[in-house]
Design an enzyme around this catalytic site. Structure first.
Site, PDB file in Angstrom:
ATOM      1  N   THR A  15       0.817  -1.222   0.000  1.00  0.00           N
ATOM      2  CA  THR A  15       0.000   0.000   0.000  1.00  0.00           C
ATOM      3  C   THR A  15       0.843   1.261   0.000  1.00  0.00           C
ATOM      4  O   THR A  15       0.490   2.265  -0.625  1.00  0.00           O
ATOM      5  CB  THR A  15      -0.919  -0.004   1.249  1.00  0.00           C
ATOM      6  OG1 THR A  15      -1.806  -1.115   1.141  1.00  0.00           O
ATOM      7  CG2 THR A  15      -1.725   1.263   1.358  1.00  0.00           C
ATOM      8  N   ASP A  91       1.606  -6.454  -4.571  1.00  0.00           N
ATOM      9  CA  ASP A  91       0.797  -6.481  -3.352  1.00  0.00           C
ATOM     10  C   ASP A  91       1.398  -7.618  -2.508  1.00  0.00           C
ATOM     11  O   ASP A  91       1.720  -8.687  -3.050  1.00  0.00           O
ATOM     12  CB  ASP A  91      -0.651  -6.826  -3.729  1.00  0.00           C
ATOM     13  CG  ASP A  91      -1.584  -6.762  -2.532  1.00  0.00           C
ATOM     14  OD1 ASP A  91      -2.519  -5.960  -2.565  1.00  0.00           O
ATOM     15  OD2 ASP A  91      -1.377  -7.531  -1.564  1.00  0.00           O
ATOM     16  N   SER A  92       1.552  -7.428  -1.230  1.00  0.00           N
ATOM     17  CA  SER A  92       2.313  -8.430  -0.473  1.00  0.00           C
ATOM     18  C   SER A  92       1.576  -9.763  -0.342  1.00  0.00           C
ATOM     19  O   SER A  92       2.159 -10.751   0.092  1.00  0.00           O
ATOM     20  CB  SER A  92       2.726  -7.907   0.897  1.00  0.00           C
ATOM     21  OG  SER A  92       1.665  -7.946   1.800  1.00  0.00           O
ATOM     22  N   SER A  93       0.310  -9.810  -0.760  1.00  0.00           N
ATOM     23  CA  SER A  93      -0.336 -11.119  -0.765  1.00  0.00           C
ATOM     24  C   SER A  93       0.295 -12.022  -1.829  1.00  0.00           C
ATOM     25  O   SER A  93       0.107 -13.242  -1.814  1.00  0.00           O
ATOM     26  CB  SER A  93      -1.846 -10.994  -0.954  1.00  0.00           C
ATOM     27  OG  SER A  93      -2.128 -10.043  -1.926  1.00  0.00           O
ATOM     28  N   THR A 123       1.578  -4.604   4.137  1.00  0.00           N
ATOM     29  CA  THR A 123       1.395  -5.019   5.536  1.00  0.00           C
ATOM     30  C   THR A 123       0.850  -6.448   5.662  1.00  0.00           C
ATOM     31  O   THR A 123       1.068  -7.103   6.675  1.00  0.00           O
ATOM     32  CB  THR A 123       0.433  -4.068   6.278  1.00  0.00           C
ATOM     33  OG1 THR A 123      -0.823  -4.081   5.605  1.00  0.00           O
ATOM     34  CG2 THR A 123       0.989  -2.667   6.345  1.00  0.00           C
ATOM     35  N   ASP A 124       0.138  -6.935   4.622  1.00  0.00           N
ATOM     36  CA  ASP A 124      -0.559  -8.215   4.766  1.00  0.00           C
ATOM     37  C   ASP A 124       0.375  -9.365   5.137  1.00  0.00           C
ATOM     38  O   ASP A 124       0.034 -10.205   5.960  1.00  0.00           O
ATOM     39  CB  ASP A 124      -1.310  -8.566   3.462  1.00  0.00           C
ATOM     40  CG  ASP A 124      -2.522  -7.676   3.260  1.00  0.00           C
ATOM     41  OD1 ASP A 124      -2.908  -6.973   4.219  1.00  0.00           O
ATOM     42  OD2 ASP A 124      -3.075  -7.665   2.142  1.00  0.00           O
ATOM     43  N   THR A 199       2.900  -9.608  14.545  1.00  0.00           N
ATOM     44  CA  THR A 199       1.773 -10.142  13.789  1.00  0.00           C
ATOM     45  C   THR A 199       0.859  -8.975  13.432  1.00  0.00           C
ATOM     46  O   THR A 199       0.764  -8.000  14.194  1.00  0.00           O
ATOM     47  CB  THR A 199       1.047 -11.253  14.589  1.00  0.00           C
ATOM     48  OG1 THR A 199       0.169 -11.951  13.731  1.00  0.00           O
ATOM     49  CG2 THR A 199       0.280 -10.734  15.778  1.00  0.00           C
ATOM     50  N   GLN A 312      -4.145 -21.178  18.985  1.00  0.00           N
ATOM     51  CA  GLN A 312      -4.943 -20.203  18.235  1.00  0.00           C
ATOM     52  C   GLN A 312      -5.066 -18.891  19.010  1.00  0.00           C
ATOM     53  O   GLN A 312      -5.467 -17.879  18.460  1.00  0.00           O
ATOM     54  CB  GLN A 312      -6.342 -20.771  17.962  1.00  0.00           C
ATOM     55  CG  GLN A 312      -6.325 -21.906  16.964  1.00  0.00           C
ATOM     56  CD  GLN A 312      -7.688 -22.551  16.758  1.00  0.00           C
ATOM     57  OE1 GLN A 312      -8.694 -22.098  17.284  1.00  0.00           O
ATOM     58  NE2 GLN A 312      -7.710 -23.613  15.999  1.00  0.00           N
ATOM     59  N   CYS A 313      -4.740 -18.925  20.300  1.00  0.00           N
ATOM     60  CA  CYS A 313      -4.768 -17.690  21.097  1.00  0.00           C
ATOM     61  C   CYS A 313      -3.540 -16.868  20.723  1.00  0.00           C
ATOM     62  O   CYS A 313      -2.440 -17.411  20.635  1.00  0.00           O
ATOM     63  CB  CYS A 313      -4.691 -17.976  22.591  1.00  0.00           C
ATOM     64  SG  CYS A 313      -6.066 -18.937  23.203  1.00  0.00           S
TER      65      CYS A 313
HETATM   66  N1  ASP Z   1      -2.684  -5.550   0.381  1.00  0.00           N
HETATM   67  C1  ASP Z   1      -1.661  -4.635   0.836  1.00  0.00           C
HETATM   68  C2  ASP Z   1      -0.341  -5.396   0.832  1.00  0.00           C
HETATM   69  O1  ASP Z   1      -0.106  -6.155   1.705  1.00  0.00           O
HETATM   70  C3  ASP Z   1      -1.990  -4.127   2.173  1.00  0.00           C
HETATM   71  C4  ASP Z   1      -1.001  -3.159   2.769  1.00  0.00           C
HETATM   72  O2  ASP Z   1       0.094  -2.962   2.296  1.00  0.00           O
HETATM   73  O3  ASP Z   1      -1.345  -2.540   3.797  1.00  0.00           O
HETATM   74  O4  ASP Z   1       0.416  -5.237  -0.076  1.00  0.00           O
END
Ligand code: ASP
Length: 509
Positions: A15, A91-93, A123-124, A199, A312-313
């Site tokens: 982003t 995009d980091s996904s 951030t992802d 995280t 999972q916690c």
């Molecule tokens: N989808 C974005 C990414 O991870 C989200 C972000 O950067 O905040 O690339």
């Protein structure tokens, strides 16, 4: 004399560098070329900040040839930034271990030339990348800072400028008089977080990341304050920095839920291409006591897969053996992920599978490598006494791994599983357990310093699990050599057998 710090900035996308796909401001966000990001960097005055000669071609091709961006600081110090970009920012996904390798390789190529490194990242999956790099970068003696933003740089309310400048300040510590942080970290909003402890906790708050099980490495407000007591030590000069590119990506992550089906998990547990499995379980590491499920896990472990139990916690640690519902996992050879994040555990598993051999995989997985977990776990297994060959006295020993630091032991737990008494005639039965006293016998007093205590129970013919916290006594008795356990029943003709005898030793990491 004025100080100059040199910082290398790698733009991968996310982003922070995104903008609308088309001229329509409502079109979806996509990563833009690095030059867009650089163009938007603050220019207080041409003298204070000069973006010089950053050509389109250099930025897109990721040239590290000659163009710099200079950040003049108050007092005459300066940080010189060199920008490089992924050929195609993403995009980091879309980030995978292949990209972690690319980032690690780029850092290693210029490692000696720069004081610190900043990676601009979505951030992802930022916490996954930070974890991956933590394990791949060996003997890291300089800051590697990941940052990004919740709003693109071009937005008027963006958090990108502050996040970026804070990251540069920390990486350029030589010019900003901040302490050296020789670690992979995430700098985001008001926090400095160890990369393998971070995280993503919010997709909208400015403070998008948390460190659920470890103190922050620093706070960012009007001032940047680094908690130096929590930092990893800088490796000695004799240990040269290098990159370990080996990661085994044949891992899988299973999140259990009420009602999950045998057909779903069996595919994973029995798949011979899967080498490691993260099992995200309830609470302190509990799973349903479903025979089929437990058998599938047992088969997986026996076939050589490394299975790691994670909670999972978000906050807290896995403590297998605390409840019957996790005891079964322990007995089947499942390892504890302790208080690791899923991101850290996944990266560590890939790294361990590729770099360790045989029992080393099981030992190293439960030892902190980069400060990713609060404790090290040493699981000493003393074997079984078959139910058709019960004993009234039994001595057995185990050699602990050499890294067990006996001065930092925090907890020791003794555990019998599948314990059965023979000839008790419904009486209360007492077992005496001694540590490092092979001469102990029935008459040895239980007040003896080396007695771990009495295990008492009434026999009803069933197999029992017994767990006893023996920290205080063990701390005094545990020596440098083997750990020897001697078990004696309270009467000559009373015999016991068990499926497993374990000593779990937790050490502050
Ligand atoms: N989808 C974005 C990414 O991870 C989200 C972000 O950067 O905040 O690339």
């Amino acid at each position: 004399m004025q100080d100059l710090a040199r910082v290398y900035v790698l733009y991968t996308g996310g982003t922070i560098g995104m903008g609308p796909e088309t001229d329509d401001p409502n079109s979806p966000l996509v990563p833009k070329p690095l030059k867009e990001f650089v163009r938007l960097l603050p220019h207080k005055s041409p003298k204070q900040v000069t973006a010089s000669k950053i050509s389109d071609r250099n930025l897109r091709q990721g040239s590290i040839g000659g163009d710099t961006y200079r950040l003049e600081l108050d007092g005459g110090n300066a940080i010189e930034l060199r920008f490089e970009s992924f050929e195609i920012p993403v995009d980091s996904s879309d980030i995978s271990p292949k990209d972690w390798r690319e980032m690690a390789l780029k850092i290693s190529t210029v490692y000696d030339e720069y004081d610190g490194f900043v990676i601009l990242h979505g951030t992802d999956t930022m916490a996954f990348t930070a974890s991956g790099l933590s394990f791949m970068l060996e003997n890291l003696g300089k800051p590697v800072v990941l940052t990004g933003s919740q709003l693109p740089m071009a937005e008027i309310r963006t958090d990108a400028v502050l996040n970026f400048i804070n990251a540069v300040y920390i990486a350029g510590y030589k010019a900003t008089d901040l302490p050296l942080i020789p670690e992979v970290i995430i700098v985001f909003a008001d926090k400095i977080i160890r990369g393998c402890r971070a995280t993503k906790a919010s997709s909208t708050d400015w403070a998008g990341f948390v460190s659920p099980n470890f103190p922050l490495l620093g706070r960012i407000g009007e001032h940047i304050k680094v908690n130096t007591k929590f930092l990893l030590p800088k490796p000695p000069e004799s240990r040269r920095f290098f990159v370990n590119m080996d990661l085994d990506e044949n891992v899988f992550s299973i999140n259990i839920f009420p009602g999950f089906k045998k057909e779903q998990y069996e595919k994973i547990f029995l798949d011979e291409n899967v080498k490691g499995i993260l099992l995200s379980t309830y609470g302190a590491g509990n799973v349903p006591q479903d025979e089929d499920f437990l058998n599938a896990i047992e088969t997986a472990v026996k076939s050589g897969k490394v299975v790691v139990n994670l909670s999972q916690c978000q906050v807290g640690s896995v403590e297998m053996g605390l409840y019957e519902a996790s005891n079964f996992l322990l007995e089947r050879g499942v390892l504890s992920g302790l208080d690791m994040t899923l991101e850290a555990a996944l990266a560590k598993l890939m790294w361990i599978l590729a770099t360790q051999y045989d029992s080393g995989k099981y030992i190293q997985m439960q030892i902190s490598q980069r400060g990713e977990q609060t404790e090290d776990l040493f699981d000493l297994r003393f074997g079984q006494v078959p139910h058709d060959k019960p004993i009234s006295r039994h001595t057995v020993s185990v050699t602990p791994d050499g890294r067990l630091d006996r001065d930092r032991i925090s907890r020791v737990v003794l555990r019998f599983s599948g314990l059965k008494v023979h000839n008790s005639k419904d009486d209360l039965v007492a077992l005496k357990v001694f540590m490092n006293m092979p001469s102990a016998n029935r008459d040895t007093n239980e007040n003896e310093r080396r007695c771990l205590g009495l295990i008492t129970f009434r026999d009803d013919g069933s197999l029992r699990t017994r767990i006893k916290n023996v920290t205080t006594i063990s701390n005094d008795v545990i020596g440098k050599g083997d750990v020897i356990l001697t078990i004696v029943t309270d009467q000559e003709d009373r015999k016991v057998s068990f499926d497993g005898l374990f000593l779990t030793i937790y050490v502050e990491s």
